[in-house]
Design a protein around this motif. Structure first.
Motif, PDB file in Angstrom:
ATOM      1  N   SER A  40      32.085  58.969  59.504  1.00  0.00           N
ATOM      2  CA  SER A  40      31.582  58.968  58.767  1.00  0.00           C
ATOM      3  C   SER A  40      32.355  58.542  57.461  1.00  0.00           C
ATOM      4  O   SER A  40      33.584  59.028  57.580  1.00  0.00           O
ATOM      5  N   ILE A  41      31.676  58.039  56.209  1.00  0.00           N
ATOM      6  CA  ILE A  41      32.958  57.607  55.063  1.00  0.00           C
ATOM      7  C   ILE A  41      31.980  57.404  53.932  1.00  0.00           C
ATOM      8  O   ILE A  41      30.699  56.792  53.749  1.00  0.00           O
ATOM      9  N   GLN A  42      32.720  57.946  52.375  1.00  0.00           N
ATOM     10  CA  GLN A  42      32.318  58.174  51.732  1.00  0.00           C
ATOM     11  C   GLN A  42      32.813  56.412  50.753  1.00  0.00           C
ATOM     12  O   GLN A  42      33.202  56.740  50.089  1.00  0.00           O
ATOM     13  N   LYS A  43      31.929  55.786  50.688  1.00  0.00           N
ATOM     14  CA  LYS A  43      32.454  54.791  49.752  1.00  0.00           C
ATOM     15  C   LYS A  43      32.267  55.218  48.575  1.00  0.00           C
ATOM     16  O   LYS A  43      31.102  55.381  48.229  1.00  0.00           O
ATOM     17  N   PRO A  44      33.029  54.819  47.638  1.00  0.00           N
ATOM     18  CA  PRO A  44      32.709  54.932  45.614  1.00  0.00           C
ATOM     19  C   PRO A  44      32.567  54.159  45.566  1.00  0.00           C
ATOM     20  O   PRO A  44      31.931  52.937  45.682  1.00  0.00           O
ATOM     21  N   ASP A  45      31.720  54.596  43.890  1.00  0.00           N
ATOM     22  CA  ASP A  45      31.305  52.984  43.433  1.00  0.00           C
ATOM     23  C   ASP A  45      32.333  52.622  42.645  1.00  0.00           C
ATOM     24  O   ASP A  45      33.536  52.980  42.699  1.00  0.00           O
ATOM     25  N   GLY A  46      31.688  51.082  43.459  1.00  0.00           N
ATOM     26  CA  GLY A  46      32.833  50.710  42.490  1.00  0.00           C
ATOM     27  C   GLY A  46      33.720  49.899  43.442  1.00  0.00           C
ATOM     28  O   GLY A  46      34.467  48.551  43.411  1.00  0.00           O
ATOM     29  N   PHE A  47      33.235  49.967  44.600  1.00  0.00           N
ATOM     30  CA  PHE A  47      33.913  49.082  46.161  1.00  0.00           C
ATOM     31  C   PHE A  47      32.780  48.619  46.661  1.00  0.00           C
ATOM     32  O   PHE A  47      31.928  49.357  46.819  1.00  0.00           O
ATOM     33  N   LEU A  48      32.967  47.739  47.869  1.00  0.00           N
ATOM     34  CA  LEU A  48      31.717  46.900  48.142  1.00  0.00           C
ATOM     35  C   LEU A  48      32.598  46.765  49.349  1.00  0.00           C
ATOM     36  O   LEU A  48      33.521  46.023  50.360  1.00  0.00           O
ATOM     37  N   ALA A  61      37.185  47.790  52.976  1.00  0.00           N
ATOM     38  CA  ALA A  61      36.033  47.688  51.899  1.00  0.00           C
ATOM     39  C   ALA A  61      36.865  47.668  50.635  1.00  0.00           C
ATOM     40  O   ALA A  61      38.079  47.496  51.009  1.00  0.00           O
ATOM     41  N   TYR A  62      36.785  46.997  49.951  1.00  0.00           N
ATOM     42  CA  TYR A  62      37.347  46.508  48.567  1.00  0.00           C
ATOM     43  C   TYR A  62      36.902  46.703  47.008  1.00  0.00           C
ATOM     44  O   TYR A  62      35.749  47.458  46.864  1.00  0.00           O
ATOM     45  N   SER A  63      37.754  47.336  45.915  1.00  0.00           N
ATOM     46  CA  SER A  63      37.231  47.315  45.167  1.00  0.00           C
ATOM     47  C   SER A  63      37.382  46.592  43.728  1.00  0.00           C
ATOM     48  O   SER A  63      36.950  44.826  44.560  1.00  0.00           O
ATOM     49  N   LYS A  64      36.111  46.606  43.316  1.00  0.00           N
ATOM     50  CA  LYS A  64      35.781  45.601  42.040  1.00  0.00           C
ATOM     51  C   LYS A  64      36.548  44.982  41.760  1.00  0.00           C
ATOM     52  O   LYS A  64      36.232  43.063  41.167  1.00  0.00           O
ATOM     53  N   GLU A  65      37.178  45.592  40.363  1.00  0.00           N
ATOM     54  CA  GLU A  65      37.891  44.936  39.873  1.00  0.00           C
ATOM     55  C   GLU A  65      39.433  44.821  40.773  1.00  0.00           C
ATOM     56  O   GLU A  65      40.318  44.871  41.712  1.00  0.00           O
ATOM     57  N   PHE A  66      40.108  43.601  39.762  1.00  0.00           N
ATOM     58  CA  PHE A  66      42.113  43.114  40.027  1.00  0.00           C
ATOM     59  C   PHE A  66      42.122  43.766  39.164  1.00  0.00           C
ATOM     60  O   PHE A  66      42.547  44.544  38.618  1.00  0.00           O
ATOM     61  N   GLY A  67      43.569  43.393  39.581  1.00  0.00           N
ATOM     62  CA  GLY A  67      44.668  44.227  38.459  1.00  0.00           C
ATOM     63  C   GLY A  67      44.880  43.123  37.524  1.00  0.00           C
ATOM     64  O   GLY A  67      44.702  42.304  37.352  1.00  0.00           O
ATOM     65  N   GLY A  69      48.052  41.131  35.526  1.00  0.00           N
ATOM     66  CA  GLY A  69      49.718  40.154  35.112  1.00  0.00           C
ATOM     67  C   GLY A  69      50.144  39.898  36.079  1.00  0.00           C
ATOM     68  O   GLY A  69      48.991  39.317  36.768  1.00  0.00           O
ATOM     69  N   PRO A  70      50.883  40.222  36.841  1.00  0.00           N
ATOM     70  CA  PRO A  70      51.344  39.582  38.286  1.00  0.00           C
ATOM     71  C   PRO A  70      50.619  39.794  39.429  1.00  0.00           C
ATOM     72  O   PRO A  70      50.858  39.527  40.544  1.00  0.00           O
ATOM     73  N   ALA A  71      49.880  41.375  39.256  1.00  0.00           N
ATOM     74  CA  ALA A  71      49.092  41.511  40.364  1.00  0.00           C
ATOM     75  C   ALA A  71      47.321  41.297  40.084  1.00  0.00           C
ATOM     76  O   ALA A  71      46.465  41.453  41.182  1.00  0.00           O
ATOM     77  N   ALA A  72      47.409  39.939  39.030  1.00  0.00           N
ATOM     78  CA  ALA A  72      46.036  39.615  38.473  1.00  0.00           C
ATOM     79  C   ALA A  72      45.166  38.707  39.959  1.00  0.00           C
ATOM     80  O   ALA A  72      44.102  39.452  39.762  1.00  0.00           O
ATOM     81  N   LYS A  73      46.019  38.392  41.320  1.00  0.00           N
ATOM     82  CA  LYS A  73      44.900  38.033  41.881  1.00  0.00           C
ATOM     83  C   LYS A  73      44.979  39.420  43.472  1.00  0.00           C
ATOM     84  O   LYS A  73      44.268  38.734  44.457  1.00  0.00           O
ATOM     85  N   LEU A  74      45.296  40.181  43.260  1.00  0.00           N
ATOM     86  CA  LEU A  74      45.056  41.000  43.811  1.00  0.00           C
ATOM     87  C   LEU A  74      43.485  42.011  43.372  1.00  0.00           C
ATOM     88  O   LEU A  74      43.662  42.796  42.595  1.00  0.00           O
ATOM     89  N   ARG A  75      43.616  43.031  44.384  1.00  0.00           N
ATOM     90  CA  ARG A  75      42.537  43.979  44.260  1.00  0.00           C
ATOM     91  C   ARG A  75      42.979  45.376  43.829  1.00  0.00           C
ATOM     92  O   ARG A  75      44.106  45.417  43.976  1.00  0.00           O
ATOM     93  N   GLN A  76      42.491  45.982  42.800  1.00  0.00           N
ATOM     94  CA  GLN A  76      42.834  46.889  43.093  1.00  0.00           C
ATOM     95  C   GLN A  76      42.989  48.144  43.865  1.00  0.00           C
ATOM     96  O   GLN A  76      43.999  48.963  43.722  1.00  0.00           O
ATOM     97  N   ALA A  77      42.565  48.041  44.833  1.00  0.00           N
ATOM     98  CA  ALA A  77      42.569  49.073  45.801  1.00  0.00           C
ATOM     99  C   ALA A  77      41.764  48.231  47.599  1.00  0.00           C
ATOM    100  O   ALA A  77      41.014  47.454  46.987  1.00  0.00           O
ATOM    101  N   ARG A  78      42.084  48.192  47.794  1.00  0.00           N
ATOM    102  CA  ARG A  78      41.578  47.986  49.519  1.00  0.00           C
ATOM    103  C   ARG A  78      41.517  48.803  50.700  1.00  0.00           C
ATOM    104  O   ARG A  78      43.087  49.570  50.732  1.00  0.00           O
ATOM    105  N   ALA A  79      40.459  49.589  51.284  1.00  0.00           N
ATOM    106  CA  ALA A  79      40.464  50.383  52.775  1.00  0.00           C
ATOM    107  C   ALA A  79      40.082  49.390  53.739  1.00  0.00           C
ATOM    108  O   ALA A  79      39.279  48.318  53.742  1.00  0.00           O
ATOM    109  N   THR A  80      41.203  50.078  54.817  1.00  0.00           N
ATOM    110  CA  THR A  80      40.811  49.466  56.332  1.00  0.00           C
ATOM    111  C   THR A  80      40.853  51.013  57.542  1.00  0.00           C
ATOM    112  O   THR A  80      41.299  51.741  56.120  1.00  0.00           O
TER     113      THR A  80
END
Length: 163
Positions: A40-48, A61-67, A69-80
């Protein structure tokens, strides 16, 4: 006159469907417990939580928010999470490492610095072995992210529990 009535009905139907879609999308980003027969894993709010994604991943899962500047195309967080029969340690610069014993299982949690597409990231990893299988939950977040995302990623990586 009939065209006006039909137009009003279509607009009302479109507004109703749009509202339902927005509610469903918002609910997908709420906190939840992802549970299987093995873990089991607890997925926090703001993650899909991705359903039907990469078949090699037991959890994604990944965060709703993007980075920014240069990281604008990357999600702020990603879990696998992967489940492997064998485990080899990656050669990252480990900042911290600690172990937790819960029941009969030993959870090894590490934090390391890495680079992803030239962007500095922090890699949090929770590794636990059971019945000849290694469960590796890895969360990658941008090094320059909000305290809220940092807290949520730490909670996510620490939430892994085997059954």
């Amino acid at each position: 006159m009939e065209i006006l009535i039909i137009g009003i009905i279509i607009v009302a139907l479109m507004a109703y469907v749009s509202t339902r879609i927005k509610r469903s999308a918002a609910a997908a980003f709420e906190a939840e417990t992802v549970e299987t027969d093995e873990y089991s894993i607890q997925k926090p709010d703001g993650f899909l939580s991705v359903v039907g994604g990469d078949p090699r991943l037991a959890f994604e899962a990944y965060s709703k928010e993007f980075g920014t500047g240069p990281a604008a195309k990357l999600r702020q967080a990603r879990a696998t999470m992967v489940i492997e029969p064998d485990r080899t340690d990656d050669s990252e610069d480990v900042i911290t490492a600690r172990s937790e014993v819960i029941g009969d299982d030993v959870y090894k949690i590490t934090e390391a610095n890495a680079s992803l597409l030239g962007i500095e990231v922090v890699v949090l990893r929770n590794t636990v072995a059971k019945n000849g299988r290694h469960y590796i939950l890895e969360v990658t977040r941008l090094a320059e992210t909000s305290d809220d995302i940092a807290r949520k990623t730490e909670e996510l990586v620490e939430s892994l529990r085997l059954k």
